[in-house]
Motif scaffolding. Structure first.
Motif, PDB file in Angstrom:
ATOM      1  N   THR A  53      28.552  26.661 -30.112  1.00 49.76           N
ATOM      2  CA  THR A  53      29.330  26.562 -28.468  1.00 49.76           C
ATOM      3  C   THR A  53      29.595  24.783 -28.359  1.00 49.76           C
ATOM      4  O   THR A  53      28.928  23.618 -28.941  1.00 49.76           O
ATOM      5  N   GLU A  54      30.286  24.743 -27.879  1.00 46.74           N
ATOM      6  CA  GLU A  54      30.203  23.520 -26.679  1.00 46.74           C
ATOM      7  C   GLU A  54      29.514  22.475 -26.724  1.00 46.74           C
ATOM      8  O   GLU A  54      29.496  21.224 -26.815  1.00 46.74           O
ATOM      9  N   ASP A  55      28.214  22.969 -26.379  1.00 46.32           N
ATOM     10  CA  ASP A  55      27.089  22.575 -25.718  1.00 46.32           C
ATOM     11  C   ASP A  55      25.860  23.035 -27.162  1.00 46.32           C
ATOM     12  O   ASP A  55      24.987  22.717 -27.540  1.00 46.32           O
ATOM     13  N   ASN A  56      26.772  22.109 -28.503  1.00 41.19           N
ATOM     14  CA  ASN A  56      26.380  22.549 -29.665  1.00 41.19           C
ATOM     15  C   ASN A  56      24.870  24.130 -29.608  1.00 41.19           C
ATOM     16  O   ASN A  56      23.920  23.457 -30.388  1.00 41.19           O
ATOM     17  N   LEU A  57      25.063  24.534 -29.503  1.00 42.36           N
ATOM     18  CA  LEU A  57      24.326  25.671 -29.706  1.00 42.36           C
ATOM     19  C   LEU A  57      25.369  26.666 -31.142  1.00 42.36           C
ATOM     20  O   LEU A  57      26.164  27.321 -30.488  1.00 42.36           O
ATOM     21  N   VAL A  58      23.964  27.717 -31.663  1.00 38.49           N
ATOM     22  CA  VAL A  58      24.868  28.527 -32.493  1.00 38.49           C
ATOM     23  C   VAL A  58      24.457  29.705 -32.334  1.00 38.49           C
ATOM     24  O   VAL A  58      23.402  29.627 -32.354  1.00 38.49           O
ATOM     25  N   VAL A  59      24.916  30.630 -32.083  1.00 42.46           N
ATOM     26  CA  VAL A  59      25.047  32.087 -31.466  1.00 42.46           C
ATOM     27  C   VAL A  59      25.905  32.844 -32.809  1.00 42.46           C
ATOM     28  O   VAL A  59      26.837  32.159 -33.600  1.00 42.46           O
ATOM     29  N   ASN A  60      25.443  33.878 -33.030  1.00 40.28           N
ATOM     30  CA  ASN A  60      25.680  35.098 -33.785  1.00 40.28           C
ATOM     31  C   ASN A  60      26.473  35.883 -32.989  1.00 40.28           C
ATOM     32  O   ASN A  60      25.807  36.875 -31.958  1.00 40.28           O
ATOM     33  N   ILE A  61      28.300  35.965 -33.335  1.00 40.20           N
ATOM     34  CA  ILE A  61      28.839  37.321 -32.635  1.00 40.20           C
ATOM     35  C   ILE A  61      29.920  38.090 -33.349  1.00 40.20           C
ATOM     36  O   ILE A  61      29.996  37.678 -34.824  1.00 40.20           O
ATOM     37  N   ASP A  62      29.730  39.786 -33.333  1.00 39.17           N
ATOM     38  CA  ASP A  62      30.397  40.367 -34.221  1.00 39.17           C
ATOM     39  C   ASP A  62      31.338  41.136 -33.216  1.00 39.17           C
ATOM     40  O   ASP A  62      30.571  41.672 -32.101  1.00 39.17           O
ATOM     41  N   THR A  63      32.795  41.065 -33.680  1.00 41.07           N
ATOM     42  CA  THR A  63      33.595  41.887 -32.823  1.00 41.07           C
ATOM     43  C   THR A  63      34.478  43.201 -34.034  1.00 41.07           C
ATOM     44  O   THR A  63      33.368  43.807 -35.077  1.00 41.07           O
ATOM     45  N   VAL A  64      34.594  44.151 -33.062  1.00 37.78           N
ATOM     46  CA  VAL A  64      35.508  44.995 -33.162  1.00 37.78           C
ATOM     47  C   VAL A  64      36.684  45.096 -32.820  1.00 37.78           C
ATOM     48  O   VAL A  64      37.105  44.938 -31.512  1.00 37.78           O
ATOM     49  N   LEU A  65      37.681  45.437 -34.348  1.00 37.88           N
ATOM     50  CA  LEU A  65      39.026  45.558 -33.320  1.00 37.88           C
ATOM     51  C   LEU A  65      39.837  47.421 -33.642  1.00 37.88           C
ATOM     52  O   LEU A  65      39.262  47.989 -34.606  1.00 37.88           O
ATOM     53  N   TYR A  66      41.010  46.679 -32.922  1.00 42.61           N
ATOM     54  CA  TYR A  66      41.187  48.266 -33.267  1.00 42.61           C
ATOM     55  C   TYR A  66      42.669  47.580 -33.644  1.00 42.61           C
ATOM     56  O   TYR A  66      43.322  46.900 -33.052  1.00 42.61           O
ATOM     57  N   TYR A  67      43.027  48.570 -35.313  1.00 48.37           N
ATOM     58  CA  TYR A  67      44.383  47.964 -35.443  1.00 48.37           C
ATOM     59  C   TYR A  67      45.777  49.094 -35.536  1.00 48.37           C
ATOM     60  O   TYR A  67      44.686  50.354 -36.073  1.00 48.37           O
ATOM     61  N   GLN A  68      46.703  48.786 -36.204  1.00 48.78           N
ATOM     62  CA  GLN A  68      47.592  50.453 -36.706  1.00 48.78           C
ATOM     63  C   GLN A  68      48.741  49.422 -37.952  1.00 48.78           C
ATOM     64  O   GLN A  68      48.813  48.423 -37.243  1.00 48.78           O
ATOM     65  N   ILE A  69      49.117  50.480 -38.792  1.00 43.95           N
ATOM     66  CA  ILE A  69      49.756  49.995 -39.485  1.00 43.95           C
ATOM     67  C   ILE A  69      50.854  50.110 -38.889  1.00 43.95           C
ATOM     68  O   ILE A  69      51.359  51.320 -39.365  1.00 43.95           O
ATOM     69  N   THR A  70      52.024  49.348 -38.430  1.00 43.24           N
ATOM     70  CA  THR A  70      53.549  50.414 -38.500  1.00 43.24           C
ATOM     71  C   THR A  70      54.342  50.021 -39.248  1.00 43.24           C
ATOM     72  O   THR A  70      55.314  50.730 -39.125  1.00 43.24           O
ATOM     73  N   ASP A  71      54.164  48.577 -40.443  1.00 43.66           N
ATOM     74  CA  ASP A  71      55.143  48.821 -41.796  1.00 43.66           C
ATOM     75  C   ASP A  71      54.246  49.029 -43.318  1.00 43.66           C
ATOM     76  O   ASP A  71      53.766  47.988 -43.408  1.00 43.66           O
ATOM     77  N   PRO A  72      54.268  50.248 -43.262  1.00 40.45           N
ATOM     78  CA  PRO A  72      53.326  50.084 -44.914  1.00 40.45           C
ATOM     79  C   PRO A  72      53.817  48.783 -45.751  1.00 40.45           C
ATOM     80  O   PRO A  72      53.088  48.748 -46.625  1.00 40.45           O
ATOM     81  N   ARG A  73      55.055  48.927 -45.904  1.00 42.22           N
ATOM     82  CA  ARG A  73      56.269  48.788 -46.895  1.00 42.22           C
ATOM     83  C   ARG A  73      55.306  47.150 -46.747  1.00 42.22           C
ATOM     84  O   ARG A  73      54.954  46.300 -48.042  1.00 42.22           O
TER      85      ARG A  73
END
Length: 365
Positions: A79-99
């Motif tokens: 972070t800006e105040d020099n603290l280390v934090v662990n962040i995990d995310t969740v994504l929701y995606y979709q394939i629109t062009d298979p090629r």
């Protein structure tokens, strides 16, 4: 049938079956198949029954075009105040062009994961810890915009990005817990003080209303008592004037009232100078009564009323200290005794109440 003819027929039939099976492709719903002919992309098979050329065409990739969820592992971010934090995310995606998903990038999941980490570090690096914990919606929006722009050429649309957890260091957690505990104690103290303040206000308002009601009751009682006393005085005054009371009676009542002066709780009272006049009036009353009760010595004195000169002389003798009769002297002594008894009673009552009364002297002398 000759065996030599049966064998070629079987071989031809097997080839026909193989060709038919190789040429027919059934694609399930929400799936896309990329077809290559002699190693080059030719087309993408849609859901349903499709035909390809056996041995020339082959299916390279099978893609699922439904919206999918990808959960990344916790990544350390500063972070800006020099603290280390662990962040995990969740994504929701979709394939629109298979090629594009098959030929524009080798591994789109890894690319999305790395792009998410770099974007998170850029976003979180401009925020302190408190802002990071309270600005999740802003972080999610900025992540989604960056990922959607980068993955568009890959044939992938990022619909949503959510931060699943933000884990600060253990020391920061303990400090945050202490801060939260202090905030809760502060709120509890404030609520307690507010409760006491409201209670005191309500108690004061109740006391005020009580005092107002008591004062109003005392006022009404005083008004009623004053009205009753006024009516009583009015009735006595009217009765006195209606019956034309003799001044001698009034003087006697005056002397009867003197002992009650000490009962009213007054700390100082003076015997008025009219006491001598009241005693004199009583003396004259007793003297007249004695003269009226004396036997007549001759008829002339009974039948003829006394003249004005005789009345004046008689009254002058009573008031000027002339030689009175024995009955007049006794009446005078009796009146003096009554007056002295009245004064002594008043002094005794004043002495019992602990208040020193002045002497029964005329203040004008």
């Amino acid at each position: 049938m000759d065996l030599n003819l049966l064998v070629p027929i079987i071989i031809v039939a097997a080839l026909v079956v193989f060709v038919v099976v190789s040429a027919v492709r059934v694609v399930p719903q929400a799936r896309r198949y990329n077809v290559e002919r002699f190693g080059r992309y030719r087309t993408t098979l849609e859901p349903g029954l499709n035909f390809i050329i056996p041995l020339a065409d082959r299916i390279n990739t099978k893609l699922d075009v439904r919206e999918q969820v990808y959960s990344s592992q916790p990544k350390p971010v500063i972070t800006e105040d020099n603290l280390v934090v662990n962040i995990d995310t969740v994504l929701y995606y979709q394939i629109t062009d298979p090629r594009a998903a098959a030929y524009e990038i080798a591994n789109y999941l890894q690319a999305i994961d790395q792009l998410t980490v770099t974007t998170l570090r850029n976003v979180i690096g401009s925020m302190d810890l408190e802002q990071t914990l309270t600005s999740r919606e802003e972080i999610n929006t900025r992540l989604r915009i960056v990922l959607d722009e980068a993955t568009g050429k890959w044939g992938i649309r990022v619909n949503r990005v959510e931060i699943k957890a933000i884990d600060p260091p253990v020391s920061i957690k303990e400090a945050m817990e202490k801060q939260m505990r202090a905030e809760r104690d502060k709120r509890a103290a404030i609520l307690h003080a507010e409760g006491e303040r409201q209670s005191k206000i309500l108690t004061a308002e109740g006391t005020r209303q009580q005092e107002i009601l008591v004062a109003q009751g005392d006022q009404q009682a005083a008004i009623l008592r004053a009205d009753g006393e006024a009516r009583a005085v009015d009735l006595v005054f009217q009765a006195v004037h209606r019956n034309n009371a003799d001044p001698k009676v009034l003087a006697y009542k005056y002397l009867e009232t003197l002992p009650h002066l000490a009962k009213s709780g007054n700390t100082f009272w003076v015997i008025p100078g009219e006491l001598t006049q009241a005693v004199r009036t009583i003396t004259e009353a007793f003297g007249d009564h004695s003269r009226m009760g004396a036997p007549a010595t001759d008829k002339g004195s009974v039948e003829s009323p006394p003249s004005e000169i005789e009345d004046v002389e008689g009254s002058r003798e009573l008031t000027s200290g002339g030689p009175p009769s024995l009955d007049a002297v006794a009446a005078d002594d009796r009146a003096a005794e009554l007056a002295q008894a009245s004064v002594n009673d008043a002094k005794a009552e004043a002495a019992e109440s602990g208040i020193e009364k002045p002497l029964d002297r005329d203040p004008r002398r």
